[in-house]
Design a protein around this motif. Structure first.
Motif, mmCIF file in Angstrom:
data_model
loop_
_atom_site.group_PDB
_atom_site.id
_atom_site.type_symbol
_atom_site.label_atom_id
_atom_site.label_comp_id
_atom_site.label_asym_id
_atom_site.label_seq_id
_atom_site.Cartn_x
_atom_site.Cartn_y
_atom_site.Cartn_z
ATOM 1 N N HIS A 24 0.833 -1.201 0.000
ATOM 2 C CA HIS A 24 0.000 0.000 0.000
ATOM 3 C C HIS A 24 0.872 1.257 0.000
ATOM 4 C CE1 HIS A 24 0.818 -1.030 4.197
ATOM 5 N NE2 HIS A 24 0.743 0.255 4.459
ATOM 6 N N LYS A 25 0.282 2.344 -0.531
ATOM 7 C CA LYS A 25 0.973 3.630 -0.559
ATOM 8 C C LYS A 25 0.965 4.233 0.838
ATOM 9 C CE LYS A 25 -0.323 4.728 -5.290
ATOM 10 N NZ LYS A 25 -1.032 5.680 -6.170
ATOM 11 N N LEU A 26 2.003 5.015 1.112
ATOM 12 C CA LEU A 26 2.107 5.680 2.406
ATOM 13 C C LEU A 26 1.802 7.168 2.279
ATOM 14 C CD1 LEU A 26 5.290 3.886 3.748
ATOM 15 C CD2 LEU A 26 2.898 3.405 4.292
ATOM 16 N N LYS A 27 1.442 7.761 3.397
ATOM 17 C CA LYS A 27 1.102 9.188 3.450
ATOM 18 C C LYS A 27 2.053 9.901 4.413
ATOM 19 C CE LYS A 27 -3.791 8.105 2.846
ATOM 20 N NZ LYS A 27 -5.116 8.172 3.461
ATOM 21 N N GLY A 28 1.829 11.177 4.557
ATOM 22 C CA GLY A 28 2.606 11.969 5.509
ATOM 23 C C GLY A 28 4.067 12.061 5.121
ATOM 24 N N LEU A 30 6.195 9.853 4.816
ATOM 25 C CA LEU A 30 6.635 8.739 3.969
ATOM 26 C C LEU A 30 5.937 8.735 2.599
ATOM 27 C CD1 LEU A 30 6.782 5.947 6.684
ATOM 28 C CD2 LEU A 30 8.711 7.102 5.602
ATOM 29 N N LYS A 31 5.244 9.844 2.281
ATOM 30 C CA LYS A 31 4.554 9.944 0.994
ATOM 31 C C LYS A 31 5.536 9.694 -0.148
ATOM 32 C CE LYS A 31 1.571 12.892 -1.738
ATOM 33 N NZ LYS A 31 0.872 14.167 -1.831
ATOM 34 N N GLY A 32 5.117 8.910 -1.114
ATOM 35 C CA GLY A 32 5.986 8.552 -2.237
ATOM 36 C C GLY A 32 6.599 7.172 -2.069
ATOM 37 N N SER A 33 6.490 6.626 -0.864
ATOM 38 C CA SER A 33 6.999 5.283 -0.588
ATOM 39 C C SER A 33 5.825 4.309 -0.486
ATOM 40 C CB SER A 33 7.780 5.271 0.728
ATOM 41 O OG SER A 33 8.928 6.070 0.636
ATOM 42 N N LEU A 34 6.168 3.057 -0.540
ATOM 43 C CA LEU A 34 5.193 1.982 -0.383
ATOM 44 C C LEU A 34 5.601 1.126 0.806
ATOM 45 C CD1 LEU A 34 5.313 1.077 -4.134
ATOM 46 C CD2 LEU A 34 3.267 1.936 -3.028
ATOM 47 N N ALA A 35 4.639 0.415 1.359
ATOM 48 C CA ALA A 35 4.930 -0.516 2.451
ATOM 49 C C ALA A 35 4.286 -1.852 2.132
ATOM 50 C CB ALA A 35 4.383 0.012 3.772
ATOM 51 N N ARG A 43 7.371 -4.959 8.634
ATOM 52 C CA ARG A 43 7.051 -4.172 7.456
ATOM 53 C C ARG A 43 8.321 -3.873 6.670
ATOM 54 N NH1 ARG A 43 3.244 -5.772 9.434
ATOM 55 N NH2 ARG A 43 1.268 -4.782 9.940
ATOM 56 N N ILE A 44 8.140 -3.748 5.362
ATOM 57 C CA ILE A 44 9.219 -3.325 4.465
ATOM 58 C C ILE A 44 8.753 -2.041 3.795
ATOM 59 C CG2 ILE A 44 10.578 -3.887 2.408
ATOM 60 C CD1 ILE A 44 10.083 -6.869 3.089
ATOM 61 N N ILE A 45 9.553 -0.995 3.906
ATOM 62 C CA ILE A 45 9.263 0.281 3.259
ATOM 63 C C ILE A 45 10.180 0.367 2.038
ATOM 64 C CG2 ILE A 45 9.152 2.796 3.512
ATOM 65 C CD1 ILE A 45 7.338 1.271 5.493
ATOM 66 N N PHE A 46 9.596 0.712 0.879
ATOM 67 C CA PHE A 46 10.370 0.727 -0.361
ATOM 68 C C PHE A 46 9.785 1.700 -1.356
ATOM 69 C CE2 PHE A 46 6.979 -2.294 -0.964
ATOM 70 C CZ PHE A 46 6.617 -2.186 -2.289
#
Length: 69
Positions: A24-28, A30-35, A43-46
């Protein structure tokens, strides 16, 4: 925990949006990243980036929910 991360990374390399990953897309901040999920509380953030004229997964962080958010 290491096995869960390994399995998630293998799926991520094949299909970043595999249903098991719950990508899913991230907000705040971390906007522009996915988790994606790598197990119950992991969790993996990428980001998906272009690398040598192909799509690539750029890993940003891996950890528990509390560590990455």
């Amino acid at each position: 925990m290491a096995e869960d991360i390994k399995e998630a990374l293998e799926l991520l390399s094949e299909d970043a949006f595999h249903p098991r990953l719950k990508t899913h897309k991230l907000k705040g901040s971390l906007k522009g990243s996915l988790a994606c999920s790598a197990g119950y509380n992991l969790r993996i953030i990428f980001k998906i980036v272009e690398y040598e004229k192909s799509e690539a997964v750029l890993l940003e962080t891996i950890g528990t929910y509390e560590e990455v958010y």
